[in-house]
Every structure is written in C-alpha cells, then in structure tokens.
Design a protein around this motif. Structure first.
Motif, short mmCIF file in Angstrom:
data_model
loop_
_atom_site.label_atom_id
_atom_site.label_comp_id
_atom_site.label_asym_id
_atom_site.label_seq_id
_atom_site.Cartn_x
_atom_site.Cartn_y
_atom_site.Cartn_z
N MET A 1 0.79 -1.22 0.00
CA MET A 1 0.00 0.00 0.00
C MET A 1 0.83 1.28 0.00
N PRO A 2 1.96 1.36 0.71
CA PRO A 2 2.75 2.60 0.61
C PRO A 2 3.18 2.92 -0.81
N GLU A 3 3.57 1.91 -1.58
CA GLU A 3 3.97 2.15 -2.97
C GLU A 3 2.76 2.50 -3.83
N ILE A 4 1.65 1.81 -3.60
CA ILE A 4 0.42 2.10 -4.35
C ILE A 4 -0.01 3.54 -4.10
N THR A 5 -0.01 3.93 -2.83
CA THR A 5 -0.42 5.29 -2.48
C THR A 5 0.52 6.33 -3.07
N ALA A 6 1.81 6.03 -3.06
CA ALA A 6 2.80 6.97 -3.61
C ALA A 6 2.55 7.24 -5.08
N VAL A 7 2.16 6.22 -5.82
CA VAL A 7 1.85 6.40 -7.24
C VAL A 7 0.67 7.35 -7.41
N LEU A 8 -0.36 7.17 -6.60
CA LEU A 8 -1.59 7.96 -6.75
C LEU A 8 -1.40 9.41 -6.33
N VAL A 9 -0.70 9.64 -5.24
CA VAL A 9 -0.55 11.02 -4.77
C VAL A 9 0.42 11.81 -5.63
N ALA A 10 1.15 11.12 -6.51
CA ALA A 10 2.06 11.81 -7.42
C ALA A 10 1.41 12.15 -8.75
N ASP A 11 0.15 11.75 -8.95
CA ASP A 11 -0.52 11.96 -10.23
C ASP A 11 -1.01 13.41 -10.34
N SER A 12 -0.40 14.17 -11.22
CA SER A 12 -0.73 15.60 -11.37
C SER A 12 -2.07 15.83 -12.04
N ARG A 13 -2.70 14.78 -12.56
CA ARG A 13 -4.03 14.93 -13.15
C ARG A 13 -5.10 15.12 -12.07
N LEU A 14 -4.75 14.79 -10.84
CA LEU A 14 -5.69 14.87 -9.73
C LEU A 14 -5.49 16.15 -8.94
N THR A 15 -6.56 16.65 -8.36
CA THR A 15 -6.45 17.86 -7.54
C THR A 15 -5.73 17.52 -6.23
N ALA A 16 -5.24 18.55 -5.58
CA ALA A 16 -4.57 18.35 -4.29
C ALA A 16 -5.52 17.74 -3.27
N LEU A 17 -6.79 18.17 -3.30
CA LEU A 17 -7.77 17.63 -2.36
C LEU A 17 -7.99 16.14 -2.61
N ALA A 18 -8.09 15.76 -3.87
CA ALA A 18 -8.28 14.35 -4.21
C ALA A 18 -7.09 13.52 -3.76
N ARG A 19 -5.89 14.05 -3.94
CA ARG A 19 -4.69 13.31 -3.54
C ARG A 19 -4.62 13.15 -2.03
N ARG A 20 -5.06 14.17 -1.30
CA ARG A 20 -5.08 14.04 0.16
C ARG A 20 -6.06 12.94 0.59
N GLY A 21 -7.20 12.89 -0.06
CA GLY A 21 -8.16 11.84 0.25
C GLY A 21 -7.60 10.45 -0.03
N LEU A 22 -6.87 10.32 -1.13
CA LEU A 22 -6.27 9.02 -1.47
C LEU A 22 -5.17 8.66 -0.47
N ALA A 23 -4.41 9.66 -0.04
CA ALA A 23 -3.36 9.41 0.95
C ALA A 23 -3.97 8.89 2.25
N SER A 24 -5.09 9.49 2.66
CA SER A 24 -5.76 9.06 3.88
C SER A 24 -6.30 7.64 3.73
N LEU A 25 -6.91 7.35 2.58
CA LEU A 25 -7.42 6.00 2.33
C LEU A 25 -6.28 4.99 2.36
N GLY A 26 -5.19 5.30 1.65
CA GLY A 26 -4.06 4.38 1.60
C GLY A 26 -3.45 4.13 2.97
#
Length: 234
Positions: free
Chosen positions: A23-48
């Motif tokens: 999960m740390p690697e999976i989450t790192a991929v998602l929070v690095a995606d610039s297509r997503l808003t900062a708010l969306a990435r924070r939500g994904l970080a919390s989920l991960g």
C-alpha cells in the motif's frame, strides 16, 4: 502502462496482507498523479494510510459490507446498468471479447465488469481510450462516490479521483435516477444469499489467483503494455 489506473485496480481490490504491504507504494503512485487535484490526492493518501495500518480482518469485513453485500455499491458495473435483465449477459460477453481482442486475459474469479478488472485493463490501453471508457462510466462513479460519502467511507476518495481522471461530469438526471434506488440492507441475509448464488465467470488457468495481483503492480508496472489486437469500442 498507466501506473495510476493499475494502482486504483489494487486499491479497490479485496484487502489482503500482501496488499497492505504494497500500500505505501500504491499510495505513492496515486498522490504523485498531477491529473488529480490536491484535495483528491489528500483523500487518497488518507485511504491508503488506513488500508496500510488497519486490522486486516476489520478491513476485509468493511470491504465485504460495502461492496459485496450491497447491490447499490456493487463494483460490478453492469449491475448498475442492466441489473438482472437478460441483456446483462450479452453485455458481459461483449466485454470479454473486448478484453481478448486487446490481448488482455485476466486471471480471476471475478466477473469481467468488476471495476478492479476493468481498471487493470484500462491501465494497458492508450490514454485517450482509457479516459473515454471511464467517461462512459462517469454516472456510476459519481453514484458510488456519493453513496460512499453518505456512509462516511474513506473509499469515496477513490471515486472522486476516478471521476477526475474520467474528465466528464455525469448527467444530473441519470445520477439522480440511480440514487433514487433504495439502499440495500447488508443484514438482509436472504438477499445476500441471492447475490452469492449468481454464477461467476472464470478466466485463465488459476481462478484462485485473485485480481488484480499485487505482484503484477510491483513487477510489471513499468513494462510496456502488450500490443492490442484490436481497438476497444467505447
């Protein structure tokens, strides 16, 4: 390969210890995606973070309660479109052929319209094609997001982000019509038995391998996708 779509396919899979370890690697991929808003990435970080640190049995119970015991939260996308109508079967056959024509052969006991399976497939497709298929499902993604948010589930963050990758705002009338359907009661054991009695479609030689495999992400994420035998019809 679209690393984020592959990561989403894992994020939305049934929790396992193997998945937790990755999960740390999976989450790192998602929070690095610039297509997503900062708010969306924070939500994904919390989920991960929650999936990585939570008790595995609690995580599994939560997942089953959300996605397996409720048709209105089903990750089998055709459930929301066709329900139990006969045309669901023909749509499933068409989807299987789409996978095979593109050289994609998932090994899973899940139905072909299971969202993690579809996301794994889309991760191998050209960016515009993957985006168009996600856009076709925008209304379902929106409904799942809103239902999960109503239950205060951190999984809602995944559907917020997928909606952003789709790049399409779902028609309000379509979304409201789906939301008008009554929520399922996960404690209704008779209804749950009916769900379990539905036949499953198996691909490949190992139906117990699970889909998608965490090892696929860790070992093949950066490999080029297999050339497609044919384009996918949106």
């Amino acid at each position: 390969m679209d690393r984020s779509l592959k990561a989403f396919s894992l994020l939305l899979s049934y929790p396992s210890r193997e998945l937790q370890a990755a999960m740390p690697e999976i989450t790192a991929v998602l929070v690095a995606d610039s297509r997503l808003t900062a708010l969306a990435r924070r939500g994904l970080a919390s989920l991960g973070e929650g999936l990585a640190a939570g008790d595995i049995y609690d995580l599994q119970e939560t997942y089953v309660g959300l996605f397996d015991r409720s048709r209105t939260l089903s990750l089998n996308l055709f459930e929301h479109v066709h329900g139990e109508r006969r045309d669901r079967g023909s749509a499933m056959v068409d989807l299987v052929e789409t996978y095979r024509e593109a050289g994609f052969e998932p090994v899973t006991g899940e139905l072909p319209d299971h969202l993690p399976v579809l996301l794994e497939f889309l991760a191998t497709r050209p960016a515009e094609e993957a985006k168009a298929i996600l856009a076709d499902a925008a209304h379902i993604l929106t409904v799942l997001e809103r239902r999960l948010a109503g239950r205060e589930s951190p999984y809602a963050a995944a559907f917020v982000a997928l909606g952003q990758l789709a790049g399409k705002v779902a028609a309000k009338e379509t979304v409201e019509a789906l939301l008008a359907e009554p929520e399922d009661d996960p404690q209704d054991l008779a209804a749950l038995d009916a769900v379990w009695e539905e036949s499953q479609v198996t691909f490949g030689p190992d139906p117990n391998a699970g889909c998608p495999q965490v090892r696929d992400m860790l070992t093949r994420m950066d490999q080029p996708a297999r050339p497609a035998a044919a384009s996918v019809a949106g």
